[in-house]
Design a protein around this motif. Structure first.
Motif, short mmCIF file in Angstrom:
data_model
loop_
_atom_site.label_atom_id
_atom_site.label_comp_id
_atom_site.label_asym_id
_atom_site.label_seq_id
_atom_site.Cartn_x
_atom_site.Cartn_y
_atom_site.Cartn_z
N UNK A 85 0.94 -1.82 0.22
CA UNK A 85 0.17 0.19 0.05
C UNK A 85 1.31 1.19 0.26
N UNK A 86 1.12 1.87 -0.54
CA UNK A 86 2.18 2.63 -1.54
C UNK A 86 1.35 4.32 -2.02
N UNK A 87 2.41 5.22 -1.44
CA UNK A 87 1.93 6.68 -2.41
C UNK A 87 2.52 6.70 -4.04
N UNK A 88 3.47 5.26 -4.42
CA UNK A 88 4.70 5.17 -5.52
C UNK A 88 3.43 4.49 -6.41
N UNK A 89 3.88 4.76 -7.44
CA UNK A 89 3.05 3.81 -8.08
C UNK A 89 3.72 3.38 -9.49
N UNK A 90 5.13 3.94 -9.45
CA UNK A 90 6.33 3.25 -10.06
C UNK A 90 6.89 1.83 -9.93
N UNK A 91 6.92 1.52 -11.95
CA UNK A 91 7.34 0.27 -11.50
C UNK A 91 8.00 -0.42 -11.63
N UNK A 92 9.17 0.29 -11.05
CA UNK A 92 10.24 -0.27 -9.93
C UNK A 92 10.29 -0.31 -8.91
N UNK A 93 9.11 0.35 -8.18
CA UNK A 93 7.86 -0.26 -6.38
C UNK A 93 8.11 -1.04 -6.45
N UNK A 94 6.74 -1.31 -7.86
CA UNK A 94 5.77 -2.99 -7.57
C UNK A 94 6.30 -3.24 -8.08
N UNK A 95 7.62 -3.74 -9.05
CA UNK A 95 8.29 -4.40 -9.43
C UNK A 95 9.35 -4.86 -7.86
N UNK A 96 9.76 -4.05 -7.40
CA UNK A 96 10.16 -4.61 -5.90
C UNK A 96 9.41 -5.20 -5.38
N UNK A 97 8.47 -5.10 -5.65
CA UNK A 97 7.50 -5.51 -3.56
C UNK A 97 7.74 -7.20 -4.29
N UNK A 98 7.00 -6.86 -5.94
CA UNK A 98 6.44 -8.27 -6.53
C UNK A 98 7.19 -9.05 -6.21
N UNK A 99 8.60 -9.03 -6.18
CA UNK A 99 9.50 -9.38 -6.38
C UNK A 99 9.87 -10.74 -4.85
N UNK A 100 9.89 -9.34 -3.87
CA UNK A 100 9.88 -9.58 -2.61
C UNK A 100 8.38 -10.85 -2.13
N UNK A 101 7.73 -10.55 -2.59
CA UNK A 101 6.78 -11.94 -2.07
C UNK A 101 5.14 -11.29 -2.34
N UNK A 102 4.74 -10.09 -2.62
CA UNK A 102 4.01 -9.42 -2.33
C UNK A 102 2.94 -9.25 -3.86
N UNK A 103 1.28 -9.60 -3.53
CA UNK A 103 0.59 -10.60 -4.22
C UNK A 103 -0.54 -9.81 -4.58
N UNK A 104 -0.07 -8.71 -4.62
CA UNK A 104 -1.02 -7.39 -4.21
C UNK A 104 -0.93 -5.90 -4.15
N UNK A 105 -1.04 -4.87 -5.21
CA UNK A 105 0.05 -3.94 -4.98
C UNK A 105 -1.52 -2.55 -5.42
N UNK A 106 -1.59 -1.66 -4.01
CA UNK A 106 -2.97 -0.49 -4.21
C UNK A 106 -2.04 0.48 -3.55
N UNK A 107 -2.31 1.51 -4.99
CA UNK A 107 -1.84 2.77 -4.58
C UNK A 107 -2.72 3.56 -3.61
N UNK A 108 -1.77 4.21 -2.18
CA UNK A 108 -2.87 4.81 -1.71
C UNK A 108 -3.61 6.31 -2.14
N UNK A 109 -4.82 6.29 -1.83
CA UNK A 109 -5.94 6.43 -2.94
C UNK A 109 -7.04 6.09 -3.38
N UNK A 110 -6.36 4.72 -3.13
CA UNK A 110 -7.68 3.89 -3.82
C UNK A 110 -8.56 4.00 -3.20
N UNK A 111 -9.92 3.77 -3.61
CA UNK A 111 -10.86 3.88 -2.79
C UNK A 111 -11.06 2.58 -2.26
N UNK A 112 -11.68 3.09 -0.63
CA UNK A 112 -11.89 2.16 0.00
C UNK A 112 -11.89 0.58 -0.39
N UNK A 113 -13.10 0.71 -1.15
CA UNK A 113 -14.11 -0.66 -1.67
C UNK A 113 -12.72 -1.71 -2.14
N UNK A 114 -12.08 -1.32 -3.75
CA UNK A 114 -10.92 -1.53 -3.48
C UNK A 114 -9.74 -2.02 -2.70
#
Length: 124
Positions: free
Chosen positions: A78-107
């Motif tokens: 859950x991050x304010x950063x939506x750049x591909x590097x941050x997403x790729x780093x977290x995915x390679x570390x084992x994160x299954x879902x990536x949401x950007x802060x400000x996403x709707x509560x329902x999401x």
């Protein structure tokens, strides 16, 4: 559910949002990566919501440590950063879902429920 975010306002808002759901319980909120890893080891939450840029090792380190120490805990970034590097780093570390802060509560709630369903089904 464990929430790890160095901004107490975000942590409190996530706790309030998630605890308003009848099927979600927040067991702890951590303000830094080492604390989050220790709490995950102690409490073994079904899901952990992780800030990407968090003091004490950072989000990728925190995710890797949680995957190693509590492998059944599902991870959501859950991050304010939506750049591909941050997403790729977290995915390679084992994160299954990536949401950007400000996403709707329902999401946010839907992503957590997906992770819980995957945990219950033994998938991922």
């Amino acid at each position: 559910m464990l929430v790890a975010d160095d901004n107490p306002v975000i942590g409190d808002a996530l706790r309030a949002l998630l605890e308003s759901e009848p099927d979600i319980e927040v067991v702890a909120v951590a303000l830094e990566a080492g604390e989050a890893v220790a709490l995950a080891e102690l409490l073994v939450p079904e899901v952990a919501v992780l800030d990407v840029r968090i003091p004490g090792g950072g989000g990728a380190w925190m995710a890797r440590e949680m995957r190693r120490r509590v492998p059944h805990t599902r991870l959501l970034a859950f991050s304010a950063h939506s750049d591909t590097r941050s997403i790729a780093q977290m995915a390679s570390a084992g994160v299954s879902e990536y949401l950007v802060k400000g996403s709707p509560n329902t999401e946010i709630v839907a992503a957590i429920r997906r992770l819980c369903a995957n945990s219950a089904n033994g998938t991922e």
